[in-house]
Every structure is written in structure tokens, then in C-alpha cells.
Design a protein around this motif. Structure first.
Motif, PDB file in Angstrom:
ATOM      1  N   ASP A  66       0.862  -1.176   0.000  1.00  0.00           N
ATOM      2  CA  ASP A  66       0.000   0.000   0.000  1.00  0.00           C
ATOM      3  C   ASP A  66       0.903   1.232   0.000  1.00  0.00           C
ATOM      4  O   ASP A  66       1.503   1.579   1.018  1.00  0.00           O
ATOM      5  CB  ASP A  66      -0.904   0.000   1.233  1.00  0.00           C
ATOM      6  N   ALA A  67       1.013   1.878  -1.166  1.00  0.00           N
ATOM      7  CA  ALA A  67       1.931   3.008  -1.298  1.00  0.00           C
ATOM      8  C   ALA A  67       1.556   4.151  -0.369  1.00  0.00           C
ATOM      9  O   ALA A  67       2.427   4.830   0.185  1.00  0.00           O
ATOM     10  CB  ALA A  67       1.962   3.491  -2.748  1.00  0.00           C
ATOM     11  N   GLU A  68       0.273   4.382  -0.194  1.00  0.00           N
ATOM     12  CA  GLU A  68      -0.164   5.499   0.654  1.00  0.00           C
ATOM     13  C   GLU A  68       0.256   5.291   2.106  1.00  0.00           C
ATOM     14  O   GLU A  68       0.658   6.230   2.798  1.00  0.00           O
ATOM     15  CB  GLU A  68      -1.676   5.666   0.559  1.00  0.00           C
ATOM     16  N   LEU A  69       0.161   4.042   2.578  1.00  0.00           N
ATOM     17  CA  LEU A  69       0.548   3.728   3.956  1.00  0.00           C
ATOM     18  C   LEU A  69       2.007   3.319   4.070  1.00  0.00           C
ATOM     19  O   LEU A  69       2.474   2.997   5.161  1.00  0.00           O
ATOM     20  CB  LEU A  69      -0.345   2.601   4.500  1.00  0.00           C
ATOM     21  N   GLU A  70       2.720   3.310   2.943  1.00  0.00           N
ATOM     22  CA  GLU A  70       4.134   2.937   2.879  1.00  0.00           C
ATOM     23  C   GLU A  70       4.369   1.492   3.314  1.00  0.00           C
ATOM     24  O   GLU A  70       5.424   1.141   3.826  1.00  0.00           O
ATOM     25  CB  GLU A  70       4.999   3.897   3.706  1.00  0.00           C
ATOM     26  N   THR A  71       3.373   0.652   3.098  1.00  0.00           N
ATOM     27  CA  THR A  71       3.526  -0.782   3.321  1.00  0.00           C
ATOM     28  C   THR A  71       4.139  -1.407   2.075  1.00  0.00           C
ATOM     29  O   THR A  71       3.646  -1.202   0.968  1.00  0.00           O
ATOM     30  CB  THR A  71       2.164  -1.441   3.604  1.00  0.00           C
ATOM     31  N   GLY A  93       8.022  -8.368   3.952  1.00  0.00           N
ATOM     32  CA  GLY A  93       6.955  -7.405   4.182  1.00  0.00           C
ATOM     33  C   GLY A  93       7.347  -6.387   5.242  1.00  0.00           C
ATOM     34  O   GLY A  93       7.950  -6.752   6.257  1.00  0.00           O
ATOM     35  N   ARG A  94       7.033  -5.102   5.018  1.00  0.00           N
ATOM     36  CA  ARG A  94       7.367  -4.035   5.959  1.00  0.00           C
ATOM     37  C   ARG A  94       6.146  -3.125   6.129  1.00  0.00           C
ATOM     38  O   ARG A  94       5.511  -2.742   5.148  1.00  0.00           O
ATOM     39  CB  ARG A  94       8.535  -3.195   5.457  1.00  0.00           C
ATOM     40  N   ALA A  95       5.847  -2.757   7.375  1.00  0.00           N
ATOM     41  CA  ALA A  95       4.692  -1.895   7.638  1.00  0.00           C
ATOM     42  C   ALA A  95       4.923  -1.086   8.901  1.00  0.00           C
ATOM     43  O   ALA A  95       5.614  -1.535   9.829  1.00  0.00           O
ATOM     44  CB  ALA A  95       3.416  -2.732   7.770  1.00  0.00           C
ATOM     45  N   TRP A  96       4.316   0.097   8.939  1.00  0.00           N
ATOM     46  CA  TRP A  96       4.479   0.972  10.103  1.00  0.00           C
ATOM     47  C   TRP A  96       3.590   0.574  11.276  1.00  0.00           C
ATOM     48  O   TRP A  96       3.854   0.959  12.413  1.00  0.00           O
ATOM     49  CB  TRP A  96       4.150   2.417   9.726  1.00  0.00           C
ATOM     50  N   THR A  97       2.522  -0.199  11.018  1.00  0.00           N
ATOM     51  CA  THR A  97       1.579  -0.546  12.087  1.00  0.00           C
ATOM     52  C   THR A  97       1.317  -2.047  12.118  1.00  0.00           C
ATOM     53  O   THR A  97       1.438  -2.739  11.095  1.00  0.00           O
ATOM     54  CB  THR A  97       0.231   0.183  11.905  1.00  0.00           C
TER      55      THR A  97
END
Length: 367
Positions: free
Chosen positions: A212-217, A243-247
Motif C-alpha cells: 500500500d503506497a499510501e501507507l508505505e507498506t 513485508g514491511r509496515a508501520w503498524t
């Protein structure tokens, strides 16, 4: 400000850098641990406890009296294979120190030993692990158990650009997708086969759309293997996924989608292994400690601190995941981690070590 003996710090760092410690070589890691134990005993006045898990050697010092309050976290393994010193020798020229693993993160480890040289007024745990570069498979439980009893975790990973501290890190998920097809002769009867390479192509495209580009995932298919010979329909294929995600919510969304992958070609099968590896280090877990560090830096007369969020993970993700306030990137200033130009700026070693020592003192004196 503590008096940092830079010549001794540099001598200790040279010993550590010239003792190669690639993570996957448990014998090399054990040799490095013995050296860290000797240097730490000399600087701290007490010997560490050896904790060996699945062949990897970790060291733990419990300093001071009373309940544990601060966890100082470092690692002594590196990504550099044995023999790297032949092509990347230790050296200092024009204020720049070089050598395999100097920036990530043997300089930070030496800084910790020197910052803790004065006996703390309350209990501090220094934990030095030996498998961080592999994802901390044997040390994760140890890290989490130590963090659970502490009010703060200070991580001596190298700083970001221009010495910035790391207030947030993405969480990491790791997967392997295994595909089973059916072999057949590619010239005589290819229709009798089920092409695992083609199925892998479908799955790689599906996985690559989970970000998800908007969430930078980010969800990145990486190493891909398939087939045996040029003239055989591949019966098996596999690929890894990073996989990388901020949340955590985003990690869980991606995980659910990964587990829901289904084959496209009739007769093929898809198996998904792995899952969440490191929780995110969210900014809310670092902000209070960062403000404290800013104040301490100002009291020492140091340059104003900088902060940044980064996609890479560290053991700080584990401590934050346990609910322990965590400040990361307190180690060396330099650059080139894992690369040919890995280096440390010598002029920053003493001020950063003084900052670390003063921050620990402030946390112990003003809980």
C-alpha cells in the motif's frame, strides 16, 4: 559530562573489528563473545553471564543494585564473512574509521561499555546478542524477557544520516511461498506437466500487489527458485517475501492476504510458511525518551539532536513490542552499513558516548 578516553575506546574498537564475527558462524561468534566478555570485564569491573541458545553466544551484565530499570541493547555479530579483513582492513585516516562491522554495530557496543564504566546508582542490564543480523532467532525471547522488567530500552544500533536517532522502525514479516506442480518432458509431452514456474509467476504478481503506497507498506518478492533442467517442466518452485509496515494492523492485513493465497493452475498447490517477525517500533514508544535525550544533549552543550523514521528493523522492535519505551540509533555516526564504504566518524564517538552515559544517569536519577 563523563571523561571519554578516546584512545582506549579506539583501541577496544580495533580489537572488536579485527575479531571477525559473521552471524551464521557460531564458532566465530563464540570467539567474538569471549573478546567482548574480556573487554567488558575490564571496563565494567565484572564478568558477564554467558547465555548460549541454539549455538549462538549472548552476554548479559546486570549492573547496580535493586530492580532493573534500564536495558542497554547491543549485538556483536556482523554480516561480513570470514576473510573480509583482507579486503576491508581496519584503519583510521583523516578522522574516518573503517573496517567490517565498525558502524553496524561494533562501535555502538564499545560506546556502551565505556558509557557504563562508572557504576550505576540503580540496576542497568547490558545485553549483547550474537544473532541480530539473522533476525535474532535465538535471542528474541531473551531480549523480550529482559525488556519486560525495564522502564526504558536504549539501542546502540548505528545512527541514521547525520547522527539522527531512530524514533520509528517498520515491522517486518517474512514468508516463503512453496509451489508444487508436476514434472514432464518439455519437448515430448509438456501438457502432462503442471508448470511450477508459471504458477510462481501468478503468485509473485499477486504478492507484489499487496503493498500500500499510501501507507508505505511494502511487500517484496525476493529470492525465486524453480525447476531442475532446461528441458523439464518444473515440478517445484519457491520464493521468499519481505513485508514491511508501520503498524501492526497493516502487518495483520498483509499476513491474512498471504495466508489466503490459492493456486491458479489446476492441479498445482501453494503452501505459505512464515509470518510476522518483528513488530513495528512505533513513534509513540520513543517520543518521551527522545525529548529527554534532547534535553540531556542541550545540558551537555552538544549539537541539537535529529530524528528519523526508517524502514529497517532492529532488536528495538522487540523491546517496543513488549511495551517498553525504546530509543534506537544511539550508536556511532557514520554510514555504509553492510557496504564497502562502511565507516565511523571518529570525532563523534566521544560526544555520543557522553550523551549515552548522561541519558542513562538521567533515567536512573529521574525515573
Amino acid at each position: 559530562m563523563i571523561s571519554v578516553q578516546l584512545p582506549q575506546l579506539l583501541a577496544d574498537l580495533e580489537e572488536l573489528v579485527t575479531c571477525e564475527s559473521p552471524s551464521a558462524d557460531t564458532a566465530a561468534v563464540a570467539r567474538s563473545a569471549d573478546l567482548v566478555a574480556r573487554l567488558g570485564t575490564e571496563r565494567l569491573g565484572s564478568a558477564p553471564e554467558y547465555v548460549v541458545v541454539d549455538g549462538w553466544t549472548h552476554l548479559r551484565w546486570r549492573l547496580g543494585d535493586g530492580p532493573r530499570r534500564v536495558l542497554v541493547l547491543a549485538h556483536h555479530d556482523t554480516v561480513w564473512p570470514l576473510g573480509s579483513l583482507e579486503t576491508h582492513p581496519f584503519g583510521i585516516e583523516d578522522g574516518v574509521l573503517r573496517g567490517p562491522g565498525c558502524f553496524d554495530m561494533k562501535a555502538g557496543l564499545v560506546m556502551a561499555l565505556h558509557a557504563l564504566a562508572a557504576p550505576p546508582s540503580a540496576s542497568v542490564t547490558l545485553l549483547v546478542t550474537g544473532d541480530e543480523e539473522l533476525g535474532s532467532p535465538s535471542s528474541r525471547t531473551l531480549i523480550e524477557s529482559e525488556a519486560a522488567d525495564c522502564s526504558a530500552a536504549l539501542v546502540l544500533e548505528a545512527s541514521a544520516d547525520h547522527g539522527a536517532l531512530k524514533l520509528a522502525r517498520k515491522g517486518v514479516s517474512s514468508y516463503e511461498v512453496r509451489i508444487t506442480g508436476r514434472a514432464a518432458h518439455a519437448g515430448l509431452e509438456p501438457s502432462r506437466g503442471i508448470n511450477a514456474s508459471v504458477e510462481a509467476a501468478h503468485q509473485v504478481l499477486a504478492v507484489s500487489n499487496l503493498g500500500d503506497a499510501e501507507l508505505e507498506t511494502t511487500v517484496t518478492p525476493s529470492v525465486l527458485t524453480s525447476g531442475t533442467t532446461r528441458n523439464t517442466v518444473p515440478a517445484a518452485a519457491s520464493f521468499f517475501v519481505d513485508g514491511r509496515a508501520w503498524t501492526v494492523d497493516e502487518q495483520l492485513r498483509v499476513d491474512a492476504a498471504m495466508q489466503a493465497l490459492r493456486p491458479v493452475l489446476p492441479g498445482s498447490s501453494v503452501e505459505v510458511l512464515g509470518g510476522l517477525n518483528r513488530p513495528p517500533l512505533e513513534r509513540k514508544m520513543s517520543e518521551d525518551l527522545y525529548r529527554r535525550a534532547e534535553r540531556v544533549a542541550a545540558e551537555l552543550g552538544l549539537e541539537p539532536l535529529r530524528s528519523v523514521a526508517v524502514g529497517g528493523a532492529s532488536d528495538g522492535n522487540f523491546t517496543a513490542g513488549m511495551g517498553t519505551p525504546t530509543l534506537d540509533g544511539l550508536g556511532a555516526v557514520g554510514g555504509g552499513a553492510h557496504a564497502d564504504d562502511e565507516h565511523v566518524l571518529v570525532t563523534e564517538l566521544a560526544p555520543r558516548t557522553a550523551l549515552l552515559a548522561a541519558l542513562i544517569t538521567d533515567l536512573l536519577d529521574n525515573p
